[in-house]
Write a protein that holds these residues in place. Structure first.
Motif, PDB file in Angstrom:
ATOM      1  N   GLN A 104       0.662  -1.270  -0.170  1.00 12.88           N
ATOM      2  CA  GLN A 104      -0.037   0.061  -0.259  1.00 12.88           C
ATOM      3  C   GLN A 104       0.708   1.178   0.210  1.00 12.88           C
ATOM      4  OE1 GLN A 104      -2.186  -0.638   3.568  1.00 12.88           O
ATOM      5  NE2 GLN A 104      -4.090  -1.660   2.563  1.00 12.88           N
ATOM      6  N   GLU A 105       1.734   0.997   0.830  1.00  8.23           N
ATOM      7  CA  GLU A 105       2.788   2.416   1.326  1.00  8.23           C
ATOM      8  C   GLU A 105       3.656   2.775  -0.520  1.00  8.23           C
ATOM      9  OE1 GLU A 105       2.712   4.837   3.284  1.00  8.23           O
ATOM     10  OE2 GLU A 105       0.577   3.578   4.845  1.00  8.23           O
ATOM     11  N   LEU A 106       3.670   2.039  -0.522  1.00  6.96           N
ATOM     12  CA  LEU A 106       5.450   2.033  -1.656  1.00  6.96           C
ATOM     13  C   LEU A 106       5.264   1.568  -2.987  1.00  6.96           C
ATOM     14  CD1 LEU A 106       8.443  -0.405   0.256  1.00  6.96           C
ATOM     15  CD2 LEU A 106       7.398   1.928   0.858  1.00  6.96           C
ATOM     16  N   THR A 107       3.963   1.832  -2.924  1.00  4.71           N
ATOM     17  CA  THR A 107       3.466   1.437  -4.689  1.00  4.71           C
ATOM     18  C   THR A 107       3.176   3.333  -4.845  1.00  4.71           C
ATOM     19  OG1 THR A 107       1.320   1.075  -3.938  1.00  4.71           O
ATOM     20  CG2 THR A 107       2.385  -0.614  -5.114  1.00  4.71           C
ATOM     21  N   GLN A 108       2.884   4.361  -3.909  1.00  3.33           N
ATOM     22  CA  GLN A 108       2.854   5.122  -3.973  1.00  3.33           C
ATOM     23  C   GLN A 108       4.054   5.931  -4.255  1.00  3.33           C
ATOM     24  OE1 GLN A 108       0.544   7.386  -0.550  1.00  3.33           O
ATOM     25  NE2 GLN A 108       0.437   5.048   0.521  1.00  3.33           N
ATOM     26  N   LEU A 109       5.447   5.351  -4.291  1.00  2.00           N
ATOM     27  CA  LEU A 109       6.648   5.949  -5.315  1.00  2.00           C
ATOM     28  C   LEU A 109       5.991   6.420  -6.152  1.00  2.00           C
ATOM     29  CD1 LEU A 109       8.900   3.118  -3.082  1.00  2.00           C
ATOM     30  CD2 LEU A 109       8.235   6.123  -2.260  1.00  2.00           C
ATOM     31  N   PRO A 110       7.096   7.748  -7.061  1.00  2.00           N
ATOM     32  CA  PRO A 110       7.201   8.109  -8.258  1.00  2.00           C
ATOM     33  C   PRO A 110       7.381   6.541  -9.259  1.00  2.00           C
ATOM     34  CG  PRO A 110       7.904   9.630  -7.249  1.00  2.00           C
ATOM     35  CD  PRO A 110       7.884   8.109  -6.007  1.00  2.00           C
ATOM     36  N   ASN A 111       6.484   6.559 -10.526  1.00  2.00           N
ATOM     37  CA  ASN A 111       6.972   5.214 -11.410  1.00  2.00           C
ATOM     38  C   ASN A 111       6.924   4.166 -10.947  1.00  2.00           C
ATOM     39  OD1 ASN A 111       7.063   6.651 -13.463  1.00  2.00           O
ATOM     40  ND2 ASN A 111       8.996   7.642 -12.522  1.00  2.00           N
ATOM     41  N   VAL A 112       5.999   3.292  -8.759  1.00  2.00           N
ATOM     42  CA  VAL A 112       6.618   2.146  -8.778  1.00  2.00           C
ATOM     43  C   VAL A 112       4.938   1.883  -8.916  1.00  2.00           C
ATOM     44  CG1 VAL A 112       6.872   0.924  -6.270  1.00  2.00           C
ATOM     45  CG2 VAL A 112       8.609   2.482  -7.166  1.00  2.00           C
ATOM     46  N   ASN A 113       5.015   0.528  -9.328  1.00  2.00           N
ATOM     47  CA  ASN A 113       3.560  -0.030 -10.464  1.00  2.00           C
ATOM     48  C   ASN A 113       3.300  -1.637  -9.262  1.00  2.00           C
ATOM     49  OD1 ASN A 113       4.551   1.044 -12.281  1.00  2.00           O
ATOM     50  ND2 ASN A 113       2.707   2.141 -12.235  1.00  2.00           N
ATOM     51  N   HIS A 114       4.343  -2.021  -8.548  1.00  2.00           N
ATOM     52  CA  HIS A 114       4.349  -2.735  -7.965  1.00  2.00           C
ATOM     53  C   HIS A 114       5.194  -3.531  -6.495  1.00  2.00           C
ATOM     54  CE1 HIS A 114       2.892  -7.229  -7.253  1.00  2.00           C
ATOM     55  NE2 HIS A 114       4.058  -7.722  -7.223  1.00  2.00           N
ATOM     56  N   CYS A 115       4.841  -3.395  -5.238  1.00  2.00           N
ATOM     57  CA  CYS A 115       5.771  -3.339  -4.150  1.00  2.00           C
ATOM     58  C   CYS A 115       5.386  -5.047  -3.480  1.00  2.00           C
ATOM     59  CB  CYS A 115       6.412  -2.255  -3.771  1.00  2.00           C
ATOM     60  SG  CYS A 115       7.363  -2.649  -2.023  1.00  2.00           S
ATOM     61  N   GLN A 116       6.190  -6.401  -3.628  1.00  2.00           N
ATOM     62  CA  GLN A 116       6.126  -6.438  -2.468  1.00  2.00           C
ATOM     63  C   GLN A 116       6.749  -7.493  -1.865  1.00  2.00           C
ATOM     64  OE1 GLN A 116       4.121 -10.284  -4.534  1.00  2.00           O
ATOM     65  NE2 GLN A 116       3.252 -11.262  -3.584  1.00  2.00           N
ATOM     66  N   LEU A 117       6.585  -8.411  -0.702  1.00  2.00           N
ATOM     67  CA  LEU A 117       7.725  -8.986   0.456  1.00  2.00           C
ATOM     68  C   LEU A 117       6.877 -10.496  -0.205  1.00  2.00           C
ATOM     69  CD1 LEU A 117       9.885  -8.723   2.304  1.00  2.00           C
ATOM     70  CD2 LEU A 117       7.784  -9.207   4.026  1.00  2.00           C
ATOM     71  N   VAL A 118       8.023 -10.542  -1.122  1.00  2.00           N
ATOM     72  CA  VAL A 118       7.975 -12.732  -1.552  1.00  2.00           C
ATOM     73  C   VAL A 118       8.964 -13.425  -0.499  1.00  2.00           C
ATOM     74  CG1 VAL A 118       8.722 -13.903  -3.427  1.00  2.00           C
ATOM     75  CG2 VAL A 118       8.264 -11.460  -3.630  1.00  2.00           C
ATOM     76  N   ASN A 119       8.341 -13.933   0.289  1.00  2.00           N
ATOM     77  CA  ASN A 119       8.484 -14.688   1.495  1.00  2.00           C
ATOM     78  C   ASN A 119       9.068 -16.107   0.646  1.00  2.00           C
ATOM     79  OD1 ASN A 119       8.888 -17.311   2.720  1.00  2.00           O
ATOM     80  ND2 ASN A 119       7.588 -17.002   4.119  1.00  2.00           N
ATOM     81  N   LEU A 120      10.008 -16.390   0.825  1.00  2.00           N
ATOM     82  CA  LEU A 120      11.459 -17.417  -0.379  1.00  2.00           C
ATOM     83  C   LEU A 120      10.554 -18.860  -0.052  1.00  2.00           C
ATOM     84  CD1 LEU A 120      14.419 -15.932  -1.028  1.00  2.00           C
ATOM     85  CD2 LEU A 120      12.831 -15.963  -2.427  1.00  2.00           C
ATOM     86  N   SER A 121      10.704 -19.615   1.419  1.00  2.00           N
ATOM     87  CA  SER A 121      10.113 -20.435   1.467  1.00  2.00           C
ATOM     88  C   SER A 121       8.607 -21.013   1.198  1.00  2.00           C
ATOM     89  CB  SER A 121       9.693 -20.698   2.874  1.00  2.00           C
ATOM     90  OG  SER A 121       9.051 -19.588   3.858  1.00  2.00           O
ATOM     91  N   ASP A 122       7.744 -20.272   0.793  1.00  2.00           N
ATOM     92  CA  ASP A 122       6.254 -20.269  -0.054  1.00  2.00           C
ATOM     93  C   ASP A 122       6.692 -20.969  -1.738  1.00  2.00           C
ATOM     94  OD1 ASP A 122       5.244 -18.724   1.627  1.00  2.00           O
ATOM     95  OD2 ASP A 122       4.382 -17.169   1.181  1.00  2.00           O
ATOM     96  N   ASP A 123       5.522 -22.480  -1.508  1.00  2.00           N
ATOM     97  CA  ASP A 123       5.500 -23.061  -2.226  1.00  2.00           C
ATOM     98  C   ASP A 123       4.636 -22.631  -3.844  1.00  2.00           C
ATOM     99  OD1 ASP A 123       5.934 -24.929  -4.837  1.00  2.00           O
ATOM    100  OD2 ASP A 123       4.267 -26.506  -3.483  1.00  2.00           O
ATOM    101  N   SER A 124       4.832 -21.690  -4.408  1.00  2.00           N
ATOM    102  CA  SER A 124       4.334 -20.662  -5.404  1.00  2.00           C
ATOM    103  C   SER A 124       5.656 -20.239  -6.335  1.00  2.00           C
ATOM    104  CB  SER A 124       3.564 -19.477  -4.205  1.00  2.00           C
ATOM    105  OG  SER A 124       5.315 -18.471  -4.482  1.00  2.00           O
ATOM    106  N   GLU A 125       4.670 -20.069  -7.196  1.00  2.00           N
ATOM    107  CA  GLU A 125       5.700 -19.779  -8.557  1.00  2.00           C
ATOM    108  C   GLU A 125       6.043 -18.403  -8.699  1.00  2.00           C
ATOM    109  OE1 GLU A 125       4.641 -18.963 -13.661  1.00  2.00           O
ATOM    110  OE2 GLU A 125       2.932 -19.036 -12.286  1.00  2.00           O
ATOM    111  N   GLN A 126       5.288 -17.432  -7.426  1.00  2.80           N
ATOM    112  CA  GLN A 126       6.628 -16.103  -7.830  1.00  2.80           C
ATOM    113  C   GLN A 126       7.160 -16.153  -6.972  1.00  2.80           C
ATOM    114  OE1 GLN A 126       4.962 -13.453  -5.119  1.00  2.80           O
ATOM    115  NE2 GLN A 126       5.408 -11.858  -6.855  1.00  2.80           N
ATOM    116  N   ALA A 127       7.241 -17.383  -5.847  1.00  2.00           N
ATOM    117  CA  ALA A 127       8.433 -17.202  -4.623  1.00  2.00           C
ATOM    118  C   ALA A 127       9.530 -18.275  -5.757  1.00  2.00           C
ATOM    119  CB  ALA A 127       8.277 -18.288  -3.516  1.00  2.00           C
ATOM    120  N   ARG A 128       9.084 -18.826  -6.667  1.00  2.00           N
ATOM    121  CA  ARG A 128      10.375 -19.959  -7.571  1.00  2.00           C
ATOM    122  C   ARG A 128      10.393 -19.427  -8.569  1.00  2.00           C
ATOM    123  NH1 ARG A 128       6.039 -23.784  -7.331  1.00  2.00           N
ATOM    124  NH2 ARG A 128       4.708 -22.854  -9.180  1.00  2.00           N
TER     125      ARG A 128
END
Length: 214
Positions: A104-128
Motif C-alpha cells: 500500500q505504501e510503497l506503490t505511492q512512490l513515483p513510477n513504482v507500480n508494484h511492491c511485494q514482500l516475497v517469502n522464499l519458503s512459499d511453494d508458489s510460482e512467484q517464490a520459485r
C-alpha cells in the motif's frame, strides 16, 4: 591571413572580443564592414541579438532550476514515504500485515507500480521465480536493479506492463528469508547504478522486524 604570432583563427578573435567586450563600441566603424545580415531576419540590432541570447540562456537556466526543484520534491516525497513505512512496519503484528503495508505504501512512490514482500519458503510460482533470480541476478549481491528478460519475468508479477525491477534480499545472505520486490512500467526507472540509500535503510528495518516476527 596571419599575424606576427601565427595564423589568425576564429578562436583568437573570439578570445580577444571576450577580453575586450567594449571593442566594437570603441570602433563602431567596424560594424559597417561586418556581415551581420540574416537571410530571414535582415540586418539585426546587436543589442537585440544580445537580449535574445540572454533570454535564451535565462530560459535554459529556468528550465534547469525547475528540473532541480522537481527532483528535490520527488526526493522529499520518497523520503517521507519510506520514513512513514519504516515507522508503521513496527506496528505490524504478522508477516501478512507487513506485506500489505509495503504494497500500500510503497506503490505511492513515483513510477513504482508494484511492491511485494516475497517469502522464499512459499511453494508458489512467484517464490520459485524469485528464487531463480536469487541464484542469478542476486548471486553476488543482496540487491539488483534493472530489466529482466521474458523468462525471468515469467511468474514474477501479474502485471505484464512492468519493464524494470528492483529486488533486495532480506536475512542471511546465503539463505535469505524473503525478497523485497519492486516493479515499474517505466523501462529505465530501476537501472544499475541507481542510488539505494532510502531502500537500504528500509531493508535493514525490515530484516529486524522479520526477526521479531519469526
Amino acid at each position: 591571413m596571419s599575424h606576427s604570432e601565427g595564423p589568425l583563427t576564429h578562436q583568437l578573435v573570439q578570445d580577444f572580443l571576450h577580453q575586450h567586450p567594449d571593442f566594437l563600441l570603441a570602433h563602431p566603424y567596424l560594424l559597417l564592414e561586418l556581415n551581420l545580415y540574416s537571410d530571414t531576419q535582415g540586418a539585426p540590432n546587436l543589442a537585440l541579438l544580445q537580449q535574445r541570447t540572454l533570454r535564451e540562456q535565462n530560459q535554459q537556466l529556468q528550465k534547469q532550476i525547475a528540473q532541480m526543484v522537481a527532483h528535490a520534491q520527488e526526493n522529499e516525497q520518497i523520503y517521507r514515504l519510506f520514513s512513514e513505512c519504516q515507522r508503521r512496519l513496527w506496528q505490524c503484528q504478522d508477516v501478512s500485515a507487513l506485506t500489505e503495508l509495503l504494497s500500500q505504501e510503497l506503490t505511492q512512490l513515483p513510477n513504482v507500480n508494484h511492491c511485494q514482500l516475497v517469502n522464499l519458503s512459499d511453494d508458489s510460482e512467484q517464490a520459485r521465480a524469485v528464487n531463480a533470480l536469487r541464484h542469478s541476478r542476486l548471486k553476488d549481491s543482496n540487491g539488483y536493479q534493472g530489466r529482466l528478460n521474458q523468462a525471468e519475468r515469467t511468474g514474477l508479477v501479474e502485471d505484464e506492463q512492468c519493464q524494470s525491477f528492483a529486488l533486495y534480499t532480506l536475512g542471511d545472505k546465503d539463505n535469505p528469508q524473503a525478497v523485497l520486490l519492486f516493479a515499474s512500467h517505466c523501462a529505465d526507472h530501476f537501472a544499475p547504478g541507481n542510488g539505494s540509500l532510502f531502500v537500504s535503510e528500509l531493508v535493514s528495518s525490515l530484516q529486524l522486524r522479520l526477526q521479531h516476527l519469526a
